[in-house]
Design an enzyme around this catalytic site. Sequence first.
Site, PDB file in Angstrom:
ATOM      1  N   GLU A 169       0.799  -1.225   0.000  1.00  0.00           N
ATOM      2  CA  GLU A 169       0.000   0.000   0.000  1.00  0.00           C
ATOM      3  C   GLU A 169       0.836   1.282   0.000  1.00  0.00           C
ATOM      4  O   GLU A 169       0.444   2.278  -0.604  1.00  0.00           O
ATOM      5  CB  GLU A 169      -0.922   0.010   1.237  1.00  0.00           C
ATOM      6  CG  GLU A 169      -2.095  -0.947   1.163  1.00  0.00           C
ATOM      7  CD  GLU A 169      -3.219  -0.429   0.289  1.00  0.00           C
ATOM      8  OE1 GLU A 169      -3.093   0.689  -0.262  1.00  0.00           O
ATOM      9  OE2 GLU A 169      -4.222  -1.144   0.134  1.00  0.00           O
ATOM     10  N   SER A 212     -36.177 -28.196  49.073  1.00  0.00           N
ATOM     11  CA  SER A 212     -35.534 -28.698  50.294  1.00  0.00           C
ATOM     12  C   SER A 212     -34.091 -28.240  50.458  1.00  0.00           C
ATOM     13  O   SER A 212     -33.412 -28.689  51.384  1.00  0.00           O
ATOM     14  CB  SER A 212     -35.563 -30.236  50.293  1.00  0.00           C
ATOM     15  OG  SER A 212     -36.888 -30.713  50.328  1.00  0.00           O
TER      16      SER A 212
END
Length: 681
Positions: free
Chosen positions: A82, A342
């Site tokens: 680039e 329980s």
Amino acid sequence: MKRYLPFLLVALLWGAAGLRDAAGRWVENTVIPPLALEHSTEVRDRNGVLLRAYTVADGRWRLPVTLAQVDPDFVDLLLTYEDRRFHTHAGVDARAMLRAAWQAVRNGQVVSGGSTLTMQVARLLEDGTTGRWAGKMRQIRLALALEQRLSKETILTLYLNLAPYGGNLEGIRAASLAYLGKEPLRLTPAEAALLVALPQSPEARRPDRFPNRAEAARERVLLRGARFGLLDADDLHVARFDPVPDSRQPFPALAPHAADHARAEAPDRQRLDLTLDAGLQQEVAFLAKTALRGREEPLSIAILIADHRSGAVLAAAGSAAYAAGRGQGFVDMTRAVRSPGSTLKPLVYALAFDQGLAHPDTLIDDRPAAFGSYAPQNFDGAFRGELKVAEALRQSLNIPVVLLTEELGPPRLMAALRVSGADPKLPGGKPGLAVALGGVGVTLWDLVQLYGGLANGGQAIALHQSGTSEAGGQIVSRAAAWQVGQILAELPPPRGAAHWRIAYKTGTSYGHRDAWAIGYDGEHVIGVWIGRPDGTPVPGVFGGDLAAPVLFEAFQRLKPAPAPLPPPPPETLILGTAALPEALQRFRGRRALFEHAADAPKLAFPPNGARIDLAGSGADMGLVAKLRDGQAPFTWLANGAPVLVGSHAREVDLGDPGSGFVTLTVIDAKGRSDRVVVRVE
């Protein structure tokens, strides 16, 4: 003319200097867009592994990245392809722009771009166009300004965060995770080349839509890399045969409920570090998804794993199938208020041990009992008579635990729950005896925290999934916590489970709405809930059958073997029933002062209030009475007068006591009595 040449030269120099100064002021006065980018919020585990990420406000994925988090070979390939003179130009590469202009004139179309990476960053910051001259000049001006005010490393980092990769992907991290399923720190030449090529034309080269175009663009990057010596012949050959990914992978979504909760607590933080372990979380998520396969009823499940020594949550599954914003899977059942069934019984027994009301070897009655209008029954409807307290807890009997709760007082139970860190919700606002059997609302988080406190020597420690935790108050004594743990550890594992010694308790709420299993070893505590988020009943669902096997499997996924439970504290009273102090040998609460002993005499016939027709019976007999229990000899009275004395029989004929209402009384050898009132005709 020659004599004017010096003046002309000076004028030109002055003009050039003026232009230079004007250009400098033009660049210096450039308004730079905000450089503080909005990034996706990340949630990470205890080792920094990404658990979940969130899109930014407009639905884009933009994950923060630094130059150190990107493969250096990718950076070299990017600059080579680039912007080869990135480190030497001042934001604009005149040579590249002249080359691009000459190629465009010669070919009649744009062949290559002349934009530098800095100019691309300028365009991305302003979200501008590339083709028009006005847009190009704006990019040049902003690029020059960026170069003046920022370092090359900062500019490159901006590009790595902003580069478009198609769809809603921005930045190399989002692209690498979506297309390659990995962080960009280690990339193959083929992967690096693909990620270099995509931002040039992100929509046209999307590999999930146009894999052929993506491959062709990757090829050009690879060839350029080979041309400038970044790849040798072997690297190029291998890279060309590396397939281009043709689909997007989903972003990590481990522990979605925990991540949502953490984000809601700290909405302004970009990175959230949790105590969870990504590997274990994945195991637990799979377990939650598969544990209920094959069942006809659509059920949900929640699993919570924590280190009870530190309070750190290691894994949390709030449902089997999470779907953001919709469906019952969206509900985090680790924090949903439900009836615990329980599972509060161990706390009641531990409090009773602490208060000197009972010991694990204390005998207690499991017989029918009424507490005003409240008459609890055991789960199977049967009664066991007299048995040890430890066995009453292991069998999860209801009458013994209600007897202990009545003696303790329900407020004491509620206070202990709050000390453990729980936030119990009472339906009526005032606690009653039913609290011991699940008549209160708690969460899975609350229960795991409570059992973690019992495992931690009775000392509360707050669960947390971020930061650290400080020890809380003492729920029960060390000895009481140890005794309860030993009782629960003697429970056999569920059928088909590993024979690990784990202290655990199961529970099923009223109406079969919730199935629970909570357990711990010497290091960890795990809780499992199964049911329906909307609270509708699930007939046939029991904690022992459904949740307990998942609990044991969760322990096996956590570690290769259970950690042993601690030894008893030195103050623990370890004695059999006969060796206990007399007050602890047999439980006798405040009700015992007003009730008959279990073996006291009881008139079995006639029943109280019966009408007896002696004249019409036709038999040559008087009033017949039947007796059970009690110790002979017996004394029988009718309306207070002795009728029969010194009798050893349990069925007697009391003769004719006369018509009208008659009070029959029987007294045994210990002075205990029973009576009924009947009407004789």
